[in-house]
Design an enzyme around this catalytic site. Structure first.
Site, short mmCIF file in Angstrom:
data_model
loop_
_atom_site.label_atom_id
_atom_site.label_comp_id
_atom_site.label_asym_id
_atom_site.label_seq_id
_atom_site.Cartn_x
_atom_site.Cartn_y
_atom_site.Cartn_z
NE ARG A 156 36.19 41.85 34.70
CZ ARG A 156 36.26 42.34 35.94
NH1 ARG A 156 36.24 41.52 36.96
NH2 ARG A 156 36.35 43.62 36.15
NE ARG A 194 37.45 37.72 41.89
CZ ARG A 194 37.23 38.92 42.42
NH1 ARG A 194 37.86 39.28 43.50
NH2 ARG A 194 36.39 39.75 41.86
NE ARG A 204 44.03 37.44 41.82
CZ ARG A 204 44.63 37.96 42.87
NH1 ARG A 204 45.75 37.43 43.30
NH2 ARG A 204 44.13 39.00 43.48
CG ASP A 219 42.16 45.11 35.02
OD1 ASP A 219 41.29 44.33 35.40
OD2 ASP A 219 42.10 46.35 35.18
CE1 TYR A 221 37.34 51.71 36.69
CE2 TYR A 221 37.78 51.30 39.01
CZ TYR A 221 37.03 51.07 37.88
OH TYR A 221 35.95 50.22 37.94
C1 LIG Z 1 36.14 48.19 35.22
C2 LIG Z 1 37.06 47.12 34.69
C3 LIG Z 1 38.24 46.68 35.32
N1 LIG Z 1 38.79 45.69 34.57
C4 LIG Z 1 37.97 45.49 33.47
C5 LIG Z 1 36.91 46.38 33.52
C6 LIG Z 1 35.86 46.55 32.44
C7 LIG Z 1 34.92 45.34 32.47
C8 LIG Z 1 34.00 45.47 33.64
O1 LIG Z 1 33.34 46.51 33.70
O2 LIG Z 1 33.98 44.54 34.45
C9 LIG Z 1 38.18 44.54 32.35
C10 LIG Z 1 38.69 43.20 32.62
N2 LIG Z 1 39.20 42.77 33.80
C11 LIG Z 1 39.66 41.49 33.59
C12 LIG Z 1 39.49 41.16 32.24
C13 LIG Z 1 40.10 39.90 31.60
C14 LIG Z 1 39.16 39.08 30.84
C15 LIG Z 1 38.33 38.17 31.67
O3 LIG Z 1 38.29 38.33 32.88
O4 LIG Z 1 37.73 37.27 31.04
C16 LIG Z 1 38.84 42.21 31.66
C17 LIG Z 1 38.34 42.31 30.22
C18 LIG Z 1 40.30 40.63 34.58
C19 LIG Z 1 40.06 40.96 36.01
N3 LIG Z 1 40.22 42.19 36.59
C20 LIG Z 1 40.06 42.06 37.94
C21 LIG Z 1 39.72 40.71 38.21
C22 LIG Z 1 39.51 40.13 39.57
C23 LIG Z 1 40.95 39.86 40.03
C24 LIG Z 1 41.07 38.88 41.13
O5 LIG Z 1 40.85 39.32 42.27
O6 LIG Z 1 41.38 37.73 40.83
C25 LIG Z 1 39.74 40.02 37.00
C26 LIG Z 1 39.48 38.56 36.75
C27 LIG Z 1 40.27 43.13 38.95
C28 LIG Z 1 39.56 44.40 38.68
N4 LIG Z 1 39.74 45.10 37.54
C29 LIG Z 1 38.93 46.20 37.60
C30 LIG Z 1 38.21 46.19 38.81
C31 LIG Z 1 37.17 47.20 39.21
C32 LIG Z 1 38.63 45.07 39.50
C33 LIG Z 1 38.22 44.71 40.90
C34 LIG Z 1 36.83 44.11 40.88
C35 LIG Z 1 36.97 42.66 40.76
O7 LIG Z 1 37.79 42.14 41.57
O8 LIG Z 1 36.31 42.05 39.92
C36 LIG Z 1 38.86 47.22 36.54
#
Ligand SMILES: Cc1c2[nH]c(c1CCC(=O)O)Cc1[nH]c(c(CCC(=O)O)c1C)Cc1[nH]c(c(CCC(=O)O)c1C)Cc1[nH]c(c(C)c1CCC(=O)O)C2
Length: 347
Positions: free
Chosen positions: A27, A31, A40, A77, A153
């Protein structure tokens, strides 16, 4: 390619012990960075950020500019797969992902595997552009969610605390649930191969909810599906290292490595370091596993946590990372201090 010219991240995945170890952070784009929040906002919604190459390339590069990580991970994602299958995925502010749940094998007809690769063409365009834009010494990681975690999910319809709906289907109709898992193995394999063909140099498979399954279910719905994906991707694209992340696997990490054939395993925060060195690092490269909350705390507690991991795991094939993704409230300057501390490790 000679070892000296190969990227340090890839050399570590292939089993070389490097000092200081290569590092990146799960990650790392997110944010906690003001520049991510600005992009974003410009993108309007999260999936537009993932599906617009100009935006996805930009947010992938942002943490590299600040910290010079040894690896860049594609900004996308794990839920683009159910979205591409036609299930309908929405990211609702403050609530995380929302999907229209699928609760039985009869509902699998709502999904269309044929639309996956065309739907994800913008993601492959992002990979292609990144492979020409990231620094020469930085490796590009493609990724996917593992079938079990993506299925949780798809069945729950959102994040969950106990995954009761998914477990009820899996335990009550294992053959029917196997059809969902099998469909995800098929489309995920094609998705990873397409990322490699677009320029991904390594792959990570995130099974973020692996730890909620007891041993037999773990074997059937974590180890076997990931092993099948690894087998098929390596048969089609030999030589691309694959990292498995069965978060929460505990003692099952050992059998997971042997059964799946992954080149490296990412450790969650709870894995004891000496056990990982003695039982896992002899089998393959290990990655991890600082508690992300220590990067929020910063100071001596963070430095001590980094030092202990480097001391115990830093002399074998190792990639420094967190035990889970960076959290949004992380001060960016703490990540800079973390990077400096790792780079100053001399073994
Ligand atoms: C379970 C899972 C998800 N997505 C992901 C996982 C497995 C990794 C982990 O366990 O954290 C994987 C993921 N999600 C994201 C990346 C991109 C790489 C990176 O962020 O460096 C990666 C590799 C971007 C993201 N994916 C998400 C965000 C947050 C989005 C935002 O609100 O800007 C990001 C940066 C959204 C997301 N995506 C997911 C959830 C549960 C959420 C909401 C929770 C949250 O807001 O963090 C599903």
């Amino acid at each position: 390619m000679s070892a000296s010219s190969e990227k340090r991240f890839l050399r570590a995945l292939r089993g070389e012990a490097l000092t200081p170890p290569p590092f990146w952070l799960m990650r790392q784009a997110g944010r906690y960075l003001p520049e991510y929040r600005a992009t974003r906002a410009e993108a309007g919604d999260f999936l537009s950020l993932c599906y617009t190459p100009d935006f996805a390339v930009e947010v992938t590069l942002q943490p590299l500019r600040r910290y010079g990580f040894d690896a860049a991970i594609l900004f996308s994602d794990i839920l683009v797969i159910p979205d591409a299958l036609g299930q309908g995925v929405r990211f609702v502010k403050g609530e995380g992902p929302q999907l229209d749940p699928i609760r039985s094998a009869e509902e699998l007809s709502r999904l269309d595997p044929e639309r996956v690769l065309p739907h994800l063409a913008p993601v492959f365009e992002t990979v292609k552009r990144l492979s020409g834009e990231i620094p020469q010494t930085t490796a590009l990681i493609g990724f996917c969610g593992a079938p079990w975690t993506v299925a949780t999910y798809m069945v729950e319809g959102h994040g969950s605390k106990d995954y009761a709906a998914t477990k009820k289907w899996a335990y009550g109709d294992p053959e029917g649930f196997d059809r969902l898992i099998g469909l995800l193995v098929d489309v995920t394999t094609d998705y990873l191969i397409a990322q490699v063909d677009a320029g991904a140099e390594a792959l990570q498979i995130f099974d973020s909810w692996a730890g909620v399954l007891p041993e037999e279910a773990f074997t059937r719905w974590v180890t076997r599906p990931i092993g099948e994906i690894v087998r098929r991707v390596k048969a089609a694209r030999p030589g691309v290292p694959i990292i498995g992340f069965p978060r929460g696997a505990g003692l099952l990490y050992e059998g997971f490595i042997d059964a799946t054939g992954v080149d490296a395993v990412s450790l969650d925060t709870t894995v004891p370091l000496a056990w990982a060195r003695d039982r896992l690092q002899s089998r393959c490269c290990v990655q991890g596993n600082l508690d992300p909350i220590l990067v929020v705390t910063g100071g001596q507690a963070m430095l001590d946590g980094i030092d202990r991991i480097l001391e115990i795991l830093g002399r074998g094939p190792f990639v420094f990372n967190l035990g889970h993704g960076i959290v949004p409230e992380t001060p960016p300057e703490h990540v800079a201090q973390l990077a400096d501390r790792i780079r100053s490790f001399q073994g």
